[in-house]
Design a protein around this motif. Structure first.
Motif, mmCIF file in Angstrom:
data_model
loop_
_atom_site.group_PDB
_atom_site.id
_atom_site.type_symbol
_atom_site.label_atom_id
_atom_site.label_comp_id
_atom_site.label_asym_id
_atom_site.label_seq_id
_atom_site.Cartn_x
_atom_site.Cartn_y
_atom_site.Cartn_z
ATOM 1 N N GLN A 5 -7.868 80.957 13.607
ATOM 2 C CA GLN A 5 -8.721 80.848 14.797
ATOM 3 C C GLN A 5 -10.135 80.459 14.402
ATOM 4 O O GLN A 5 -10.803 79.694 15.098
ATOM 5 C CB GLN A 5 -8.727 82.167 15.587
ATOM 6 N N GLY A 27 5.405 92.491 22.150
ATOM 7 C CA GLY A 27 4.918 93.110 20.910
ATOM 8 C C GLY A 27 5.720 94.322 20.469
ATOM 9 O O GLY A 27 5.362 94.979 19.476
ATOM 10 N N GLU A 50 4.491 97.370 10.512
ATOM 11 C CA GLU A 50 3.092 97.189 10.878
ATOM 12 C C GLU A 50 2.323 96.481 9.788
ATOM 13 O O GLU A 50 1.379 95.730 10.050
ATOM 14 C CB GLU A 50 2.454 98.543 11.196
ATOM 15 N N ARG A 67 2.945 92.856 10.310
ATOM 16 C CA ARG A 67 2.208 92.356 11.472
ATOM 17 C C ARG A 67 0.720 92.243 11.169
ATOM 18 O O ARG A 67 0.057 91.307 11.622
ATOM 19 C CB ARG A 67 2.437 93.270 12.684
ATOM 20 N N ARG A 68 0.198 93.169 10.372
ATOM 21 C CA ARG A 68 -1.225 93.130 10.043
ATOM 22 C C ARG A 68 -1.549 91.905 9.200
ATOM 23 O O ARG A 68 -2.557 91.212 9.448
ATOM 24 C CB ARG A 68 -1.633 94.418 9.307
ATOM 25 N N LEU A 75 -3.678 84.713 11.380
ATOM 26 C CA LEU A 75 -4.022 84.095 12.664
ATOM 27 C C LEU A 75 -5.520 84.087 12.907
ATOM 28 O O LEU A 75 -6.083 83.103 13.423
ATOM 29 C CB LEU A 75 -3.325 84.834 13.817
ATOM 30 N N GLU A 76 -6.208 85.166 12.563
ATOM 31 C CA GLU A 76 -7.656 85.224 12.741
ATOM 32 C C GLU A 76 -8.346 84.158 11.905
ATOM 33 O O GLU A 76 -9.307 83.524 12.351
ATOM 34 C CB GLU A 76 -8.162 86.618 12.376
ATOM 35 N N HIS A 98 0.120 89.133 9.173
ATOM 36 C CA HIS A 98 0.246 87.986 10.076
ATOM 37 C C HIS A 98 -0.992 87.838 10.968
ATOM 38 O O HIS A 98 -1.495 86.718 11.198
ATOM 39 C CB HIS A 98 1.501 88.153 10.943
ATOM 40 N N GLN A 99 -1.544 88.962 11.444
ATOM 41 C CA GLN A 99 -2.736 88.933 12.294
ATOM 42 C C GLN A 99 -3.935 88.402 11.534
ATOM 43 O O GLN A 99 -4.726 87.620 12.060
ATOM 44 C CB GLN A 99 -3.040 90.345 12.836
#
Length: 882
Positions: free
Chosen positions: A746, A195, A732, A735-736, A742-743, A738-739
């Motif tokens: 999920q 990371g 960041e 990345r946020r 992903l959530e 992208h997160q």
């Protein structure tokens, strides 16, 4: 797919075993090593292992007890049809046969292929023993992570989950493109595993530039601080050098004092050692004198005690001698009385036997007279025979055995007399001018006598007691001679004889008469006169015998016979006197032995006492000769005591002087001084080195301005930090985004695995209650994590659970997995639990049965193996005991 029956032959410990399973619930119980695991292993090998082969798995199936190759038969149901499978595992010659009920039959490889189709297993790389791992819970594997088995069945499971609504949860093409863009941006900036920012990205380069500026700033600040520190260190080192030099000068006087004190202590210790040796020698000499005095006193006390004990022992010895003499006299008197009583008894018995014989004669005469009238017709030959028989009856009943017995008795009497004569005492009067009497008998010159008993001899006014043989041995010899003589006399008396010669004559006469009688009988038989009046013959014979017996008895008796009753009375009195005298004789003999033993013991005790007294006197005499008399010993004790006192006083004075110098602290004080000296010397050297180093640093760095260099480095560091922060905010942000993508993905994956999690929750609710929650994570196309929680509580990963909880959660997951996959197998699959709940407590086992019962209700075939079948009574299963 459902199992119906299993048959094993020559499979490991089982020679032949058949088990019929229930369609829903089967409980197989048995002790350890009873073959439960072997049974389900055999079923698994039959379903998934080819019959042909010589692998380690094939070889382990062979029985070590029974001959023959392993053979397994399985009856099962698949595709709504029943099948019968037979596999014989015998290496390269293994055979397999699969038969459909009411249908076709397959052999060899064709049967193996058909079986794989029915079980829906592909030709992939999975090992046979790993097939259906999600349905077969082997012993010891019940707590393993069930996701491993879910991953093994991933393709089938995904297909079943999609058929249950998971296919509707999909992403649009634009969503996929956007997600890919941000994933690429994030991947270009950040490492996937750690990371952290990559060095080649803008963000990574900004971080590196900031780091380098900070390092320059820190070095500039370090240079300035080092110069400041060098100034302080130079001043401090100078002060420390001055302090150490003052301390070393002061410690020089202490060193001299310690050395002088050490010399004094060493001298006093040498003197103390010599005086201690002299004092110890004086003490030992004094103690030796005291020990000698103690030995003299002990020997005198012991001798006095022995002398005091000897007097009563001598008195007791005299009493024992007197008692022995009395016992000997009483024994002799009792023996004489017994002999007299024995003589009276024999005489009374002879009179009684004579009276009885005369009474018998009278009776026989009366009987004979009554029969004589009947005998007048007897012929002459019969009279002769009768006369001969009368002669034979008149003779004593002597035979060869009786004569031999009399000979033995006479020989024994001779031996007893010889023994008596050997211990007897002879006396002969040669010449004498005084009256000599032996007992009551007077002896003249030339007369001899043999004494076999204790006798008194009188010579004029003198009295002598003669004891033949020494006492006891003579009495025993006399007793043996009398007993033998009495037995022999009784034997002659019973036969009515007087001597052995007479017995021989009677035996010869009887033989002659018996020969003549035989001759007469032969003549009578030749004449035909065999009938002779038996009664008269018997009467005549008995009368003759009675008269002869009476005559013999009369010859052995010196007195006339009294009446029979009177004779019997006299005999009874004689017998009583004999028994009383015998008892008295035996008592006196026992008393004599006791007195002899007591005298011997007392004499031995007296001898030991006198021996001990003599030894004590000798020891005392030797000790006094060596140590001197009482006055000399007392003077020696006083001299040794004075020497001891003087030596101890000198030693005490030396030790007192030594104690004042406190030698016990000398080594510690010397060590303390050495440590202090070294510490001050080291302090001085260290301070000198620090002062030199500080001076060198000040000289080397004196050409640059360290404060200006530090200000420039700080400005550059701040600029680099601002650039790094701007690049970081942008990275960041990527990345946020992208997160968040992903959530969202999920959440879609959770909706996909929700049917599986719901079924697991349904089983676990039977164990933990209605608030249990289960989460199954799907990353990409792989199952990655299984968590369990309760409402309002944090979730627990499977690996963090206890062994018992792992068993229970894994069982629930396997049942849910089997339930979903069973839809492709006509709604049923067998699930085998081989001692799968060893870590579960008894209360939890009761709840586990509810979970297993729910699985059976939903169509699964539950096969449970356990060592404690009683714990699963509430399952309501068909029970099989091995």
């Amino acid at each position: 797919m459902r199992l119906h029956a299993i048959t094993l032959r020559n499979y490991r410990r089982h020679q032949e075993l058949r088990v019929e399973l229930d369609a829903e619930r089967t409980l197989i119980g048995g002790a350890n090593e009873s073959g439960k695991s072997t049974l389900v292993e055999a079923v698994h090998r039959a379903l998934f292992l080819k019959a042909k082969g010589n692998s380690e798995v094939h070889r382990r199936m062979t029985s070590l007890t029974y001959a023959g190759k392993p053979e397994v038969e399985v009856e099962f149901e698949a595709g709504a049809k029943r099948y019968h499978l037979v596999k014989c595992f015998k290496g390269a010659s293994g055979t397999v046969r699969l038969t459909e009920a009411g249908g076709g039959s397959w052999q060899g490889d064709e049967a193996e292929e058909r079986l794989a189709q029915l079980l829906k297993i592909g030709a992939g790389g999975r090992k046979p023993q790993e097939q259906w791992g999600h349905l077969w819970v082997w012993q010891g594997s019940s707590a393993h992570d069930p996701l491993t088995q879910a991953e093994a069945e991933r393709d089938s499971l995904v297909q079943r989950l999609q058929s249950q609504g998971g296919a509707a949860v999909i992403q649009s093409a634009l969503d996929t493109k956007v997600a890919g863009y941000f994933a690429a941006q994030v991947e270009a900036v950040f490492h996937k595993t750690s990371g952290e920012a990559k060095k080649g990205s803008d963000y990574g380069q900004a971080i590196q530039a900031e780091k380098e500026a900070k390092e320059v700033e820190e070095r500039a600040r370090g240079v300035l601080e080092n110069l400041q520190q060098a100034v302080m260190q130079h001043e401090q080192a100078s002060r420390q050098m001055e302090e150490a030099e003052e301390a070393l000068k002061m410690m020089e006087g202490q060193r001299v004092a310690l050395e002088e004190r050490a010399v004094q202590v060493a001298g006093l210790k040498r003197e103390e050692e010599n005086q201690a040796r002299l004092a110890e020698e004086a003490r030992r000499a004094y103690e030796e004198r005291l020990l000698a005095e103690q030995k003299v006193s002990e020997l005198r006390s012991a001798l006095a005690a022995k002398q005091a004990a000897a007097a009563p022992q001598r008195e007791d010895l005299g009493r024992f001698e007197t008692r022995l003499a009395e016992a000997q006299r009483e024994a002799a008197e009792a023996e004489e009385k017994y002999v007299e009583a024995e003589t009276r008894h024999r005489s009374a018995r002879s009179l009684a036997e004579l009276a009885q014989a005369l009474a018998t004669v009278e009776e026989k005469i009366r009987g004979h007279d009554r029969l004589r009238e009947r005998d007048r017709q007897m012929q002459a030959l019969t009279a002769q025979k009768t006369n001969l028989e009368t002669q034979l009856a008149a003779l004593p009943p002597v035979d060869a055995g009786a004569v031999k017995q009399l000979q033995d008795l006479e020989k024994a009497l001779g031996q007893a007399q010889a023994v008596l004569d050997s211990v007897a005492t002879g006396i002969e009067v040669l010449t004498s001018d005084a009256d000599i009497r032996l007992g009551q008998e007077a002896l003249a010159t030339g007369e001899k006598r043999t004494l076999t008993a204790e006798t008194e001899l009188r010579i004029g006014g003198s009295r002598l007691r003669i004891l033949p043989g020494g006492g006891t041995s003579l009495a025993q010899a006399r007793k043996k001679e009398l007993d033998t003589r009495r037995v022999m006399e009784d034997a002659f008396a019973r036969l009515g004889l007087k001597s052995l010669e007479e017995a021989g004559e009677v035996l010869a006469r009887r033989g002659q008469v018996q020969g003549e009688i035989k001759a007469r009988l032969a003549e009578l038989k030749g004449l035909g006169a065999e009938k002779i009046p038996a009664e008269l013959k018997a009467a005549s014979r008995e009368l003759a015998a009675a008269r002869a017996e009476a005559e013999r008895r009369r010859e052995t008796c010196e007195e006339s016979s009294p009446a029979l009753a009177e004779a019997q009375k006299i005999l009874a009195e004689a017998e009583r006197d004999q028994q009383a005298s015998r008892m008295q004789r035996d008592q006196c003999a026992a008393a004599l032995k006791k007195a002899e033993a007591a005298l011997t013991a007392q004499a031995e005790s007296m001898r030991k006492t006198e021996q001990e007294m003599m030894e004590l006197e000798i020891h005392l005499k030797v000790l006094l000769e060596r140590e001197g008399d009482d006055a000399a010993r007392a003077l020696a004790v006083q001299q040794r005591l004075a020497q001891k006192t003087s030596a101890e006083a000198a030693l005490a004075g030396t030790r007192q002087a030594l104690e004042k110098l406190q030698p016990q602290f000398l080594d510690a004080e010397q060590a303390q001084y050495d440590r202090a000296w070294k510490a001050q010397s080291d302090k001085k050297s260290s301070a000198h080195e620090k002062r030199i180093a500080a001076a060198a640093m000040l000289r080397s760095d004196g050409s640059n301005d360290p404060e200006a260099a530090l200000a420039l480095a700080c400005a550059r560091s701040q600029a680099a930090q601002a650039h790094r922060e701007a690049a970081g905010r942008q990275a960041e942000a990527l990345r946020r985004v992208h997160q968040l993508i992903l959530e969202e993905q999920q959440k879609l994956a959770d909706q996909f695995t929700r049917p599986l999690a719901d079924r697991v929750e349904g089983y676990l609710q039977r164990l933990f209650g209605p608030d249990v929650l289960v989460q199954v994570s799907l990353q990409g196309n792989a199952f990655e994590k299984l968590t369990v929680s309760r409402a309002g509580q944090s979730a627990f990963d499977f690996d963090s659970l206890s062994n018992g909880a792992k068993e229970q959660v894994a069982a629930a997951f396997r049942l849910a997995l089997a339930e979903i996959l069973a839809e492709a197998h006509d709604g049923c699959l067998p699930v085998v639990f081989d001692d799968a709940f060893a870590h579960s407590d008894p209360d939890r086992v009761q709840h586990l049965q509810r979970m297993l019962d729910l699985a059976a209700t939903r169509g699964l075939q539950i096969i449970l193996l356990t060592c404690t079948p009683a714990d699963y009574a509430m399952l309501g299963a068909k029970e099989i005991r091995l």
